[in-house]
Design a protein around this motif. Sequence first.
Motif, PDB file in Angstrom:
ATOM      1  N   SER A 235       0.831  -1.199   0.000  1.00  0.00           N
ATOM      2  CA  SER A 235       0.000   0.000   0.000  1.00  0.00           C
ATOM      3  C   SER A 235       0.871   1.255   0.000  1.00  0.00           C
ATOM      4  O   SER A 235       1.924   1.290   0.641  1.00  0.00           O
ATOM      5  N   LYS A 236       0.424   2.276  -0.719  1.00  0.00           N
ATOM      6  CA  LYS A 236       1.130   3.551  -0.701  1.00  0.00           C
ATOM      7  C   LYS A 236       0.959   4.255   0.642  1.00  0.00           C
ATOM      8  O   LYS A 236       1.762   5.118   1.003  1.00  0.00           O
ATOM      9  N   THR A 237      -0.094   3.873   1.352  1.00  0.00           N
ATOM     10  CA  THR A 237      -0.372   4.480   2.650  1.00  0.00           C
ATOM     11  C   THR A 237       0.114   3.559   3.761  1.00  0.00           C
ATOM     12  O   THR A 237      -0.202   2.367   3.783  1.00  0.00           O
ATOM     13  N   LYS A 238       0.887   4.106   4.655  1.00  0.00           N
ATOM     14  CA  LYS A 238       1.421   3.352   5.793  1.00  0.00           C
ATOM     15  C   LYS A 238       0.705   3.759   7.079  1.00  0.00           C
ATOM     16  O   LYS A 238       0.291   4.902   7.239  1.00  0.00           O
ATOM     17  N   TYR A 239       0.579   2.798   7.953  1.00  0.00           N
ATOM     18  CA  TYR A 239      -0.056   3.021   9.254  1.00  0.00           C
ATOM     19  C   TYR A 239       1.007   3.023  10.343  1.00  0.00           C
ATOM     20  O   TYR A 239       1.897   2.165  10.361  1.00  0.00           O
ATOM     21  N   ILE A 240       0.908   3.967  11.250  1.00  0.00           N
ATOM     22  CA  ILE A 240       1.768   4.005  12.435  1.00  0.00           C
ATOM     23  C   ILE A 240       0.868   4.299  13.631  1.00  0.00           C
ATOM     24  O   ILE A 240       0.170   5.319  13.646  1.00  0.00           O
ATOM     25  N   THR A 259       1.177   8.908   3.674  1.00  0.00           N
ATOM     26  CA  THR A 259       1.239   8.607   2.246  1.00  0.00           C
ATOM     27  C   THR A 259       2.327   9.442   1.586  1.00  0.00           C
ATOM     28  O   THR A 259       2.326  10.670   1.714  1.00  0.00           O
ATOM     29  N   ASP A 260       3.258   8.761   0.920  1.00  0.00           N
ATOM     30  CA  ASP A 260       4.380   9.450   0.273  1.00  0.00           C
ATOM     31  C   ASP A 260       5.112  10.372   1.252  1.00  0.00           C
ATOM     32  O   ASP A 260       5.509  11.491   0.911  1.00  0.00           O
ATOM     33  N   ILE A 346       7.195   6.738  18.698  1.00  0.00           N
ATOM     34  CA  ILE A 346       6.942   6.786  17.259  1.00  0.00           C
ATOM     35  C   ILE A 346       8.036   7.570  16.541  1.00  0.00           C
ATOM     36  O   ILE A 346       8.395   8.672  16.959  1.00  0.00           O
ATOM     37  N   GLU A 347       8.557   6.984  15.489  1.00  0.00           N
ATOM     38  CA  GLU A 347       9.525   7.668  14.632  1.00  0.00           C
ATOM     39  C   GLU A 347       8.929   7.816  13.239  1.00  0.00           C
ATOM     40  O   GLU A 347       8.545   6.837  12.610  1.00  0.00           O
ATOM     41  N   LEU A 348       8.858   9.030  12.784  1.00  0.00           N
ATOM     42  CA  LEU A 348       8.308   9.279  11.447  1.00  0.00           C
ATOM     43  C   LEU A 348       9.402   9.194  10.385  1.00  0.00           C
ATOM     44  O   LEU A 348      10.549   9.524  10.643  1.00  0.00           O
TER      45      LEU A 348
END
Length: 348
Positions: A235-240, A259-260, A346-348
């Motif tokens: 998926s182009k969209t990631k969940y955190i 996303t991106d 959380i690390e972005l």
Amino acid sequence: MKKSYLLAVFILCSIVGLSACKPDQRKDTDKSNTPLRAPLVNSSSSETIPSSEETKEKGVNDLSFENTSYNYDVVTGATQTTFGSNPKPLYTYEEKLEKMFWSNQPPLGLMEGNYYTNDGYFDVGNKGIVEIVTDDTHKIINVEFNEYGAENYYASKYAGANKRLSDYAFFQAQNPRTDTTLVTVVNGITFVERQMREENRITGNFETVKGSSTTAREGLMAIAAELADEIKQPSKTKYIGYAEDFGNGLIGRIQLTVTDGKIDSARYDEYFADQPEKIVADNLKKYYRQSKYFSLEYKEETNDDFVSFADSLTKAIIEQQKLVLENSELAKHPSFDSYQKLIQHIEL
């Protein structure tokens, strides 16, 4: 002849008298023929919630799921609805709460992966939203379903309300229609979610809880199945997301989709414990098994204070594209400190 006649009369009267002494069988016909149901939770079931320190030590997707063992009556197909019926109560509301159990606890720990979502309407206009997170091998990490009452719902209080995280399940518990099953919509949802997660599939047939199969089959299973092909691809969209039990009867949860490299959604909520005795603040015990954002009573009694805070917080996250925020107004809110504890993981 006269003696014989008198003897016959005596015998007849004795028979009638003895018959009159039998218990009144009519009382039994007034009783329900439905056997009383055993408590929903296995007595051997032990709920263990990781401490804050244990949650921190775990790695990505090493999650703790609510693991109560239930005595469900399960079915493999749709069941006939009891909506509109008016059965005789088998228990008082207090007795039912002793026998019933459902959980609103989110998975604890750090969750990251591919994000997929789908929504749809079912039944009488209820809206369902399913969210699925997978890892890079396409293994399902989590499936989560939320149902919102139809705008013309017969109980107007719950029109548009989140059935999972409001007091809707308690509303169901008060209805005699749940006396024989002792289950709510939350039981039906979480039972199928667990099967999907553990069997790593979202298509095919699943067992459903008797008395709570409509939402599971027409909502969760149908809406999730539409993602069957999509979840096989990255998926182009990631969940955190990260959730932690603070130890005071509250669980904090932050959820992001990226996303991106850009944060396109953010959610923050605090969940009340499943048992009132685990909630430290006495004035909050009555909200058990609900969340601050979706509890109708909590929102009303606090004048939407938490909702306003959470909405402002998540808006700032999206606008500034970061989690560490310098905002004096947000910092004044008591939940801001809880939020800061979560984002440390959380690390972005």
